[in-house]
Scaffold this motif. Structure first.
Motif, PDB file in Angstrom:
ATOM      1  N   GLU A  89      35.641  39.441  42.602  1.00  0.00           N
ATOM      2  CA  GLU A  89      35.538  40.758  43.242  1.00  0.00           C
ATOM      3  C   GLU A  89      36.745  41.640  42.961  1.00  0.00           C
ATOM      4  O   GLU A  89      36.758  42.818  43.341  1.00  0.00           O
ATOM      5  N   GLU A  90      37.743  41.088  42.302  1.00  0.00           N
ATOM      6  CA  GLU A  90      38.906  41.887  41.930  1.00  0.00           C
ATOM      7  C   GLU A  90      38.777  42.468  40.517  1.00  0.00           C
ATOM      8  O   GLU A  90      39.730  43.056  40.001  1.00  0.00           O
ATOM      9  N   THR A  91      37.628  42.299  39.950  1.00  0.00           N
ATOM     10  CA  THR A  91      37.324  42.979  38.689  1.00  0.00           C
ATOM     11  C   THR A  91      37.402  44.485  38.915  1.00  0.00           C
ATOM     12  O   THR A  91      36.753  45.023  39.812  1.00  0.00           O
ATOM     13  N   ALA A  92      38.230  45.146  38.128  1.00  0.00           N
ATOM     14  CA  ALA A  92      38.476  46.568  38.346  1.00  0.00           C
ATOM     15  C   ALA A  92      39.318  47.117  37.210  1.00  0.00           C
ATOM     16  O   ALA A  92      39.883  46.358  36.408  1.00  0.00           O
ATOM     17  N   VAL A  93      39.410  48.431  37.178  1.00  0.00           N
ATOM     18  CA  VAL A  93      40.425  49.074  36.356  1.00  0.00           C
ATOM     19  C   VAL A  93      41.674  49.193  37.225  1.00  0.00           C
ATOM     20  O   VAL A  93      41.608  49.704  38.346  1.00  0.00           O
ATOM     21  N   TYR A  94      42.760  48.708  36.704  1.00  0.00           N
ATOM     22  CA  TYR A  94      44.024  48.728  37.426  1.00  0.00           C
ATOM     23  C   TYR A  94      44.898  49.855  36.884  1.00  0.00           C
ATOM     24  O   TYR A  94      45.093  49.964  35.658  1.00  0.00           O
ATOM     25  N   TYR A  95      45.397  50.676  37.796  1.00  0.00           N
ATOM     26  CA  TYR A  95      46.189  51.835  37.435  1.00  0.00           C
ATOM     27  C   TYR A  95      47.617  51.698  37.949  1.00  0.00           C
ATOM     28  O   TYR A  95      47.844  51.229  39.069  1.00  0.00           O
ATOM     29  N   CYS A  96      48.537  52.184  37.165  1.00  0.00           N
ATOM     30  CA  CYS A  96      49.928  52.314  37.571  1.00  0.00           C
ATOM     31  C   CYS A  96      50.188  53.789  37.855  1.00  0.00           C
ATOM     32  O   CYS A  96      49.663  54.665  37.147  1.00  0.00           O
TER      33      CYS A  96
END
Length: 124
Positions: A89-96
Motif C-alpha cells: 500500500e506504500e506504492t506511490a510516487v515519492y516527492y522531495c
C-alpha cells in the motif's frame, strides 16, 4: 532557479528496503527544511517525513514511524529517505520538497519547491 531532483525509486518486494535521495540546488540548502511526500494511485499527496535545516528536528507520519528514516547531508545539498519493511500500500510516487524556512512543516503548501517525483512500487 531552484531545482529539486529525486532518485532511488524502483520495484521492491513487500518487506524490502529502498533508499531515496534528493538533491536541491539554487537555494541555501543549509537553511532550508526539507520534506518527503508521496501520492499513491487515486490518493491525495501526503507527508511522509520532514527535517529541519540542521537535522535536529524530524517529523514522521504515524504510518511510517519505526520503519522510515529521514536524514540530510548539508555538505552535499542532499536529503535521504531510508525505507524499510515496505508494504504494497506504500506504492506511490515519492516527492522531495524544499522550504524557504528552517523549520519543517507538515503542510504541502509550505513547500514552494518540488521535484518531479520517483516511483516506488512494492509488490506483494
Amino acid at each position: 532557479q531552484v531545482q529539486v531532483v529525486e532518485s532511488g525509486g524502483g520495484l521492491v518486494q513487500a518487506g524490502g528496503s529502498l533508499r531515496l535521495s534528493c538533491t536541491a540546488s539554487g537555494l541555501t540548502f543549509s537553511s532550508s527544511a526539507m520534506g518527503w511526500f508521496r501520492q499513491g494511485p487515486g490518493k491525495e499527496r501526503e507527508i511522509v517525513a520532514a527535517i529541519d535545516d540542521s537535522g535536529s528536528t524530524i517529523y514522521y507520519a504515524d504510518s511510517v514511524k519505526g520503519r522510515f528514516t529521514i536524514s540530510r547531508d548539508n555538505a552535499k545539498n542532499s536529503v535521504y529517505l531510508q525505507m524499510n519493511s515496505l508494504k504494497p500500500e506504500e506504492t506511490a510516487v515519492y516527492y522531495c520538497a524544499a522550504r524557504n524556512a528552517r523549520r519543517w512543516d507538515w503542510r504541502l503548501a509550505a513547500y514552494p519547491y518540488w521535484g518531479q517525483g520517483t516511483q516506488v512500487t512494492v509488490s506483494s
